[in-house]
Design an enzyme around this catalytic site. Structure first.
Site, PDB file in Angstrom:
ATOM      1  N   LYS A  94     -52.225 -47.318  -7.637  1.00 29.94           N
ATOM      2  CA  LYS A  94     -51.398 -46.111  -7.511  1.00 29.94           C
ATOM      3  C   LYS A  94     -52.042 -45.174  -6.499  1.00 29.94           C
ATOM      4  O   LYS A  94     -53.159 -44.711  -6.693  1.00 29.94           O
ATOM      5  CB  LYS A  94     -51.271 -45.406  -8.864  1.00 29.94           C
ATOM      6  CG  LYS A  94     -50.543 -44.068  -8.809  1.00 29.94           C
ATOM      7  CD  LYS A  94     -50.600 -43.356 -10.152  1.00 29.94           C
ATOM      8  CE  LYS A  94     -50.012 -41.951 -10.060  1.00 29.94           C
ATOM      9  NZ  LYS A  94     -50.149 -41.193 -11.334  1.00 29.94           N
ATOM     10  N   ASP A  99     -49.243 -35.005  -6.150  1.00 30.74           N
ATOM     11  CA  ASP A  99     -48.244 -35.083  -7.211  1.00 30.74           C
ATOM     12  C   ASP A  99     -47.818 -33.676  -7.630  1.00 30.74           C
ATOM     13  O   ASP A  99     -48.487 -33.021  -8.413  1.00 30.74           O
ATOM     14  CB  ASP A  99     -48.805 -35.848  -8.408  1.00 30.74           C
ATOM     15  CG  ASP A  99     -47.765 -36.009  -9.512  1.00 30.74           C
ATOM     16  OD1 ASP A  99     -46.567 -35.786  -9.230  1.00 30.74           O
ATOM     17  OD2 ASP A  99     -48.145 -36.363 -10.638  1.00 30.74           O
ATOM     18  N   LYS A 106     -44.803 -29.648 -11.859  1.00 31.73           N
ATOM     19  CA  LYS A 106     -45.975 -29.276 -12.652  1.00 31.73           C
ATOM     20  C   LYS A 106     -46.151 -27.760 -12.553  1.00 31.73           C
ATOM     21  O   LYS A 106     -46.518 -27.243 -11.499  1.00 31.73           O
ATOM     22  CB  LYS A 106     -47.229 -29.974 -12.128  1.00 31.73           C
ATOM     23  CG  LYS A 106     -47.241 -31.483 -12.349  1.00 31.73           C
ATOM     24  CD  LYS A 106     -48.520 -32.087 -11.797  1.00 31.73           C
ATOM     25  CE  LYS A 106     -48.545 -33.592 -11.992  1.00 31.73           C
ATOM     26  NZ  LYS A 106     -48.744 -33.993 -13.384  1.00 31.73           N
ATOM     27  N   ASP A 117     -54.618 -38.017  -7.419  1.00 33.50           N
ATOM     28  CA  ASP A 117     -53.754 -38.989  -8.079  1.00 33.50           C
ATOM     29  C   ASP A 117     -53.643 -40.291  -7.291  1.00 33.50           C
ATOM     30  O   ASP A 117     -52.846 -41.155  -7.620  1.00 33.50           O
ATOM     31  CB  ASP A 117     -52.368 -38.377  -8.303  1.00 33.50           C
ATOM     32  CG  ASP A 117     -51.700 -38.872  -9.573  1.00 33.50           C
ATOM     33  OD1 ASP A 117     -52.370 -39.511 -10.389  1.00 33.50           O
ATOM     34  OD2 ASP A 117     -50.491 -38.607  -9.744  1.00 33.50           O
ATOM     35  N   ASP A 177     -42.100 -36.776 -13.124  1.00 31.99           N
ATOM     36  CA  ASP A 177     -43.560 -36.721 -13.121  1.00 31.99           C
ATOM     37  C   ASP A 177     -44.171 -38.024 -13.640  1.00 31.99           C
ATOM     38  O   ASP A 177     -45.391 -38.156 -13.694  1.00 31.99           O
ATOM     39  CB  ASP A 177     -44.046 -35.525 -13.960  1.00 31.99           C
ATOM     40  CG  ASP A 177     -45.471 -35.119 -13.627  1.00 31.99           C
ATOM     41  OD1 ASP A 177     -45.951 -35.505 -12.542  1.00 31.99           O
ATOM     42  OD2 ASP A 177     -46.097 -34.427 -14.448  1.00 31.99           O
ATOM     43  N   GLU A 179     -44.076 -40.719 -11.983  1.00 31.49           N
ATOM     44  CA  GLU A 179     -43.852 -41.425 -10.724  1.00 31.49           C
ATOM     45  C   GLU A 179     -44.806 -42.584 -10.509  1.00 31.49           C
ATOM     46  O   GLU A 179     -44.515 -43.489  -9.729  1.00 31.49           O
ATOM     47  CB  GLU A 179     -43.948 -40.438  -9.548  1.00 31.49           C
ATOM     48  CG  GLU A 179     -45.347 -40.149  -9.031  1.00 31.49           C
ATOM     49  CD  GLU A 179     -46.246 -39.423 -10.030  1.00 31.49           C
ATOM     50  OE1 GLU A 179     -47.478 -39.541  -9.911  1.00 31.49           O
ATOM     51  OE2 GLU A 179     -45.725 -38.735 -10.920  1.00 31.49           O
ATOM     52  N   ARG A 181     -45.804 -45.122 -12.434  1.00 31.02           N
ATOM     53  CA  ARG A 181     -45.273 -46.435 -12.826  1.00 31.02           C
ATOM     54  C   ARG A 181     -44.143 -46.856 -11.889  1.00 31.02           C
ATOM     55  O   ARG A 181     -43.940 -48.036 -11.634  1.00 31.02           O
ATOM     56  CB  ARG A 181     -44.819 -46.388 -14.284  1.00 31.02           C
ATOM     57  CG  ARG A 181     -43.648 -45.485 -14.583  1.00 31.02           C
ATOM     58  CD  ARG A 181     -43.522 -45.090 -16.044  1.00 31.02           C
ATOM     59  NE  ARG A 181     -44.512 -44.075 -16.402  1.00 31.02           N
ATOM     60  CZ  ARG A 181     -44.597 -43.507 -17.604  1.00 31.02           C
ATOM     61  NH1 ARG A 181     -43.751 -43.881 -18.555  1.00 31.02           N
ATOM     62  NH2 ARG A 181     -45.509 -42.598 -17.863  1.00 31.02           N
TER      63      ARG A 181
END
Length: 344
Positions: A94, A99, A106, A117, A177, A179, A181
């Protein structure tokens, strides 16, 4: 081993610690091209190709794609050993370069630090540098760095949208959020296809991600979590990874997938097969770090390659949200050492 370990940590730290502009997806591509120049590479950045072949990634990328310096790409790296391979490692990382949470933004000051992230992809890049330096005789390794920015804007993907994954599974978005996966799923599906099409020996698929706050609560700071599918679990993989990590200062906890985790993701209304996420934070969702692993199995077709199938395939999901780093500390490079010592 010491110079290799130092360089591996440097790669992981530079990719992982870079701010959202210095290590935006195109800049990561440039960096990887420079430091891993001897590996085979394929970079998927064409928007039409992403939308057709990696539709869940393309959904996350939709807002960022409006800004040229933020446009996403999937970077495939491959090491082919000089002798016939006895096993194949296939790693998906990932690489969310920033993010915002997307449309489910967020809020309340929790966005700061979200440039980290991408530490899953950074760890995969570092692992590939170990492979590149050690050049194992009989281990074939393929990696995918899923580099994307989860931006917010007019083109943001939103909850309630339905997207069909590469494997043909209809996904309803529950929370933008979630995202991570999404951005890994189609690349993981492609890894599965490569393993089957090329009849690769003893393939073992991995996803590595700073995925859930639930992992931090469940395991505690400094611990990675390994979750095997039924095939990898029968081989005792996660326990071996835990034992190895314990010996080399990279502690793991082992979680187990249950039928409940798969049931949680099942579609709720006509027109959807799987729900991507609920609308609560993972920290307030029971089994909040196991559920995404089940999702990745379901939306990629890996659920058709379990123990009882004609072609069982090993898969392990590693959540490093609690072990990669806590901003503003330097990334730890977890779980590279444990993976290398276990598999190389």
């Amino acid at each position: 081993m010491q110079p290799i370990a130092t360089f591996m940590l440097l790669i992981c730290s530079l990719v992982g610690v870079g701010d959202p502009e210095r290590m935006a997806p195109p800049r990561v591509e440039d960096y990887v091209n420079n430091v891993l120049s001897s590996l085979k590479k394929e970079v998927i950045s064409d928007l039409d190709v992403l939308q057709k072949d990696y539709p869940l990634f393309a959904a996350v990328n939709r807002a960022a794609n409006q800004v040229s310096r933020h446009r996403g790409r999937i970077i495939f790296l491959e090491y082919v050993p000089p002798k016939p391979a006895r096993k194949t490692l296939m790693l998906v990382g990932k690489g969310v370069t920033y993010d915002t949470g997307g449309a489910d933004i967020k809020a309340g000051g929790v966005m700061a630090g979200m440039s980290r992230d991408k530490c899953g992809a950074a760890a995969v890049a570092g692992f590939m540098q170990i492979v590149n330096e050690q050049k194992p005789d009989d281990v074939h390794v393929i990696a995918a760095l899923c580099m994307v920015r989860n931006s917010v804007g007019e083109e943001s993907y939103v909850s309630d949208e339905i997207h069909t994954s590469r494997a043909g599974v209809r996904i309803r978005v529950g929370n933008t959020d979630a995202e991570g996966r999404m951005c890994m799923a189609d690349a993981l599906c492609r890894m599965k296809e490569i393993a089957i099409e090329r009849q690769l020996p003893d393939p073992h698929l991995f996803t590595i991600a700073t995925l859930t706050g639930h992992a931090c609560i469940s395991a505690g700071d400094g611990y990675s979590i390994a979750i095997d599918n039924s095939v990898a679990q029968k081989a005792g993989h996660a326990r071996l990874l835990q034992e190895t990590g314990q010996s080399f200062g990279e502690p793991f906890e082992v979680s187990v997938l249950r039928p409940d985790d798969f049931d949680f993701n099942k579609g709720k209304v006509i027109g959807e097969d799987i729900v991507q996420a609920n609308n609560a934070p993972s920290t307030r969702t029971p089994r909040g770090h196991q559920i995404p692993a089940a999702f990745l199995i379901q939306v990629t077709g890996l659920d058709k390659h379990g123990l009882e199938s004609n072609l069982p395939i090993k898969y392990t999901h590693i959540d490093i949200a609690a072990s990669a780093c806590v901003f503003p500390e330097i990334p730890t490079a977890a779980p590279i050492v444990a993976l290398a010592k276990t598999h190389l």
